[in-house]
Motif scaffolding. Sequence first.
Motif, PDB file in Angstrom:
ATOM      1  N   ALA A   1      89.789  35.436  10.474  1.00 35.59           N
ATOM      2  CA  ALA A   1      89.029  34.191  10.575  1.00 35.59           C
ATOM      3  C   ALA A   1      88.198  34.114  11.838  1.00 35.59           C
ATOM      4  N   LEU A   2      88.590  34.849  12.899  1.00 34.81           N
ATOM      5  CA  LEU A   2      87.947  34.708  14.203  1.00 34.81           C
ATOM      6  C   LEU A   2      86.898  35.764  14.503  1.00 34.81           C
ATOM      7  N   LEU A   3      87.146  37.012  14.094  1.00 31.90           N
ATOM      8  CA  LEU A   3      86.227  38.090  14.465  1.00 31.90           C
ATOM      9  C   LEU A   3      84.804  37.888  13.947  1.00 31.90           C
ATOM     10  N   PRO A   4      84.593  37.360  12.731  1.00 34.03           N
ATOM     11  CA  PRO A   4      83.217  37.188  12.273  1.00 34.03           C
ATOM     12  C   PRO A   4      82.419  36.156  13.068  1.00 34.03           C
ATOM     13  N   LEU A   5      83.073  35.381  13.918  1.00 35.28           N
ATOM     14  CA  LEU A   5      82.391  34.304  14.633  1.00 35.28           C
ATOM     15  C   LEU A   5      81.658  34.776  15.874  1.00 35.28           C
ATOM     16  N   GLY A   6      81.998  35.964  16.386  1.00 34.27           N
ATOM     17  CA  GLY A   6      81.423  36.389  17.650  1.00 34.27           C
ATOM     18  C   GLY A   6      81.059  37.851  17.682  1.00 34.27           C
ATOM     19  N   VAL A   7      81.086  38.426  18.883  1.00 34.35           N
ATOM     20  CA  VAL A   7      80.694  39.810  19.125  1.00 34.35           C
ATOM     21  C   VAL A   7      81.864  40.544  19.778  1.00 34.35           C
ATOM     22  N   LYS A   8      82.148  41.731  19.297  1.00 37.52           N
ATOM     23  CA  LYS A   8      83.187  42.572  19.895  1.00 37.52           C
ATOM     24  C   LYS A   8      82.585  43.254  21.130  1.00 37.52           C
ATOM     25  N   THR A   9      82.845  42.684  22.274  1.00 32.76           N
ATOM     26  CA  THR A   9      82.255  43.180  23.518  1.00 32.76           C
ATOM     27  C   THR A   9      82.654  44.632  23.768  1.00 32.76           C
TER      28      THR A   9
ATOM     29  N   THR B   1      70.491  31.143  24.721  1.00 29.49           N
ATOM     30  CA  THR B   1      69.117  31.482  24.367  1.00 29.49           C
ATOM     31  C   THR B   1      69.150  32.451  23.187  1.00 29.49           C
ATOM     32  N   ARG B   2      68.262  32.254  22.233  1.00 27.11           N
ATOM     33  CA  ARG B   2      68.114  33.215  21.139  1.00 27.11           C
ATOM     34  C   ARG B   2      67.068  34.238  21.553  1.00 27.11           C
ATOM     35  N   THR B   3      67.483  35.509  21.566  1.00 24.67           N
ATOM     36  CA  THR B   3      66.593  36.546  22.070  1.00 24.67           C
ATOM     37  C   THR B   3      66.949  37.886  21.429  1.00 24.67           C
ATOM     38  N   THR B   4      66.145  38.880  21.710  1.00 18.64           N
ATOM     39  CA  THR B   4      66.430  40.225  21.200  1.00 18.64           C
ATOM     40  C   THR B   4      67.602  40.829  21.985  1.00 18.64           C
ATOM     41  N   PRO B   5      68.368  41.720  21.390  1.00 15.35           N
ATOM     42  CA  PRO B   5      69.527  42.311  22.076  1.00 15.35           C
ATOM     43  C   PRO B   5      69.125  43.061  23.335  1.00 15.35           C
ATOM     44  N   PHE B   6      69.978  43.010  24.351  1.00 16.07           N
ATOM     45  CA  PHE B   6      69.765  43.796  25.569  1.00 16.07           C
ATOM     46  C   PHE B   6      70.883  44.821  25.689  1.00 16.07           C
TER      47      PHE B   6
ATOM     48  N   VAL C   1      75.327  35.716  34.882  1.00 15.62           N
ATOM     49  CA  VAL C   1      76.113  36.364  33.842  1.00 15.62           C
ATOM     50  C   VAL C   1      75.459  36.089  32.496  1.00 15.62           C
ATOM     51  N   ALA C   2      75.427  37.107  31.621  1.00 14.23           N
ATOM     52  CA  ALA C   2      74.895  36.914  30.273  1.00 14.23           C
ATOM     53  C   ALA C   2      75.640  37.834  29.309  1.00 14.23           C
ATOM     54  N   TYR C   3      75.890  37.322  28.107  1.00 17.78           N
ATOM     55  CA  TYR C   3      76.514  38.146  27.063  1.00 17.78           C
ATOM     56  C   TYR C   3      76.228  37.522  25.702  1.00 17.78           C
ATOM     57  N   PRO C   4      76.098  38.354  24.660  1.00 18.50           N
ATOM     58  CA  PRO C   4      75.783  37.836  23.323  1.00 18.50           C
ATOM     59  C   PRO C   4      77.001  37.196  22.670  1.00 18.50           C
ATOM     60  N   LEU C   5      76.722  36.158  21.882  1.00 16.51           N
ATOM     61  CA  LEU C   5      77.768  35.446  21.144  1.00 16.51           C
ATOM     62  C   LEU C   5      77.711  35.703  19.649  1.00 16.51           C
ATOM     63  N   THR C   6      76.602  36.257  19.163  1.00 13.79           N
ATOM     64  CA  THR C   6      76.444  36.520  17.736  1.00 13.79           C
ATOM     65  C   THR C   6      75.836  37.900  17.535  1.00 13.79           C
ATOM     66  N   GLU C   7      76.054  38.440  16.353  1.00 19.49           N
ATOM     67  CA  GLU C   7      75.367  39.666  15.967  1.00 19.49           C
ATOM     68  C   GLU C   7      73.905  39.336  15.658  1.00 19.49           C
ATOM     69  N   PRO C   8      73.003  40.316  15.692  1.00 24.25           N
ATOM     70  CA  PRO C   8      71.599  40.049  15.372  1.00 24.25           C
ATOM     71  C   PRO C   8      71.443  39.473  13.966  1.00 24.25           C
ATOM     72  N   ASP C   9      70.566  38.488  13.841  1.00 27.31           N
ATOM     73  CA  ASP C   9      70.308  37.881  12.538  1.00 27.31           C
ATOM     74  C   ASP C   9      69.199  38.639  11.810  1.00 27.31           C
ATOM     75  N   ASP C  10      68.676  38.059  10.727  1.00 25.31           N
ATOM     76  CA  ASP C  10      67.649  38.720   9.925  1.00 25.31           C
ATOM     77  C   ASP C  10      66.360  38.961  10.712  1.00 25.31           C
ATOM     78  N   GLN C  11      66.153  38.191  11.774  1.00 22.03           N
ATOM     79  CA  GLN C  11      64.976  38.363  12.626  1.00 22.03           C
ATOM     80  C   GLN C  11      65.262  39.261  13.827  1.00 22.03           C
ATOM     81  N   GLY C  12      66.473  39.812  13.883  1.00 26.23           N
ATOM     82  CA  GLY C  12      66.833  40.687  14.995  1.00 26.23           C
ATOM     83  C   GLY C  12      67.173  39.948  16.273  1.00 26.23           C
ATOM     84  N   LEU C  13      67.494  38.660  16.175  1.00 25.87           N
ATOM     85  CA  LEU C  13      67.775  37.845  17.354  1.00 25.87           C
ATOM     86  C   LEU C  13      69.269  37.549  17.468  1.00 25.87           C
TER      87      LEU C  13
END
Length: 246
Positions: free
Chosen positions: A60-68, A191-196, A213-225
């Motif tokens: 239930a939890l893993l699909p909600l975020g990013v595996k750092t 911020t919604r942005t391209t992956p770094f 500090v910055a880190y992604p919270l979601t996987e890229p969407d259909d627009q690559g953001l």
Amino acid sequence: MRVIIAGGGIGGLTAAMALHAKGVDVQVYESVQELQPLGVGINVLPHAMAQLDRLDLLPALLPLGVKTAELCFFTKQGQLIWREPRGLAAGYPVPQLSVHRGRFHMALLAEARARLGDERIVSGHAVQRFSDEADGRVRVELLRRDDDALVHDTADVLVGADGIHSAIRATFHPDEGMPQWSGNILWRATTRTTPFLTGRSMFMAGHLPHKFVAYPLTEPDDQGLQTVNWIAELDRRHIGLSKRED
């Protein structure tokens, strides 16, 4: 055994599900009328994820975020100082999860309600005080938000998960006073942005008194953001500012 948990946050709900899995009768009381998906980004480290895995919560939890996958330190000019693997990439059996706190909390709430039953998680009831009864049980007095009435419940154990202004902690430590401010000021947003970097990287730059500090919270969407959580931190103790001067 019956246990009352004061507080329906991440800690309170996880404790409730852990106790329920052991066959304990659990009742959760939350002070706010309706729990909301509040907050920005959090990182759930592998030692915590392992406990959630034991409760079969990862699906239930893993699909909600990013595996750092890594943590990177940079100078304020952008020069790489250090890079190290995290989570699965570091050899742990479970990942480190970077996730929006509100989404994480709401997923735990849904799981807790499904497992314990809606009636076991009651909102709008704030613990005011408690006392030990002659029979060894604990009597808990609660303020019902709907009508400001005082009601009570009893249990064998009371768990205080009622936050930084805990009424339960104040009972044990009445002279402790208000929480002490550390001197840090944090500006937080997403911020919604391209992956770094790798798209699963945690980025830290600078040093005291300034840090970013910055880190992604979601996987890229259909627009690559991706949704990226960022924090700009200022430690006022290192620049000689007092509350009055601010």
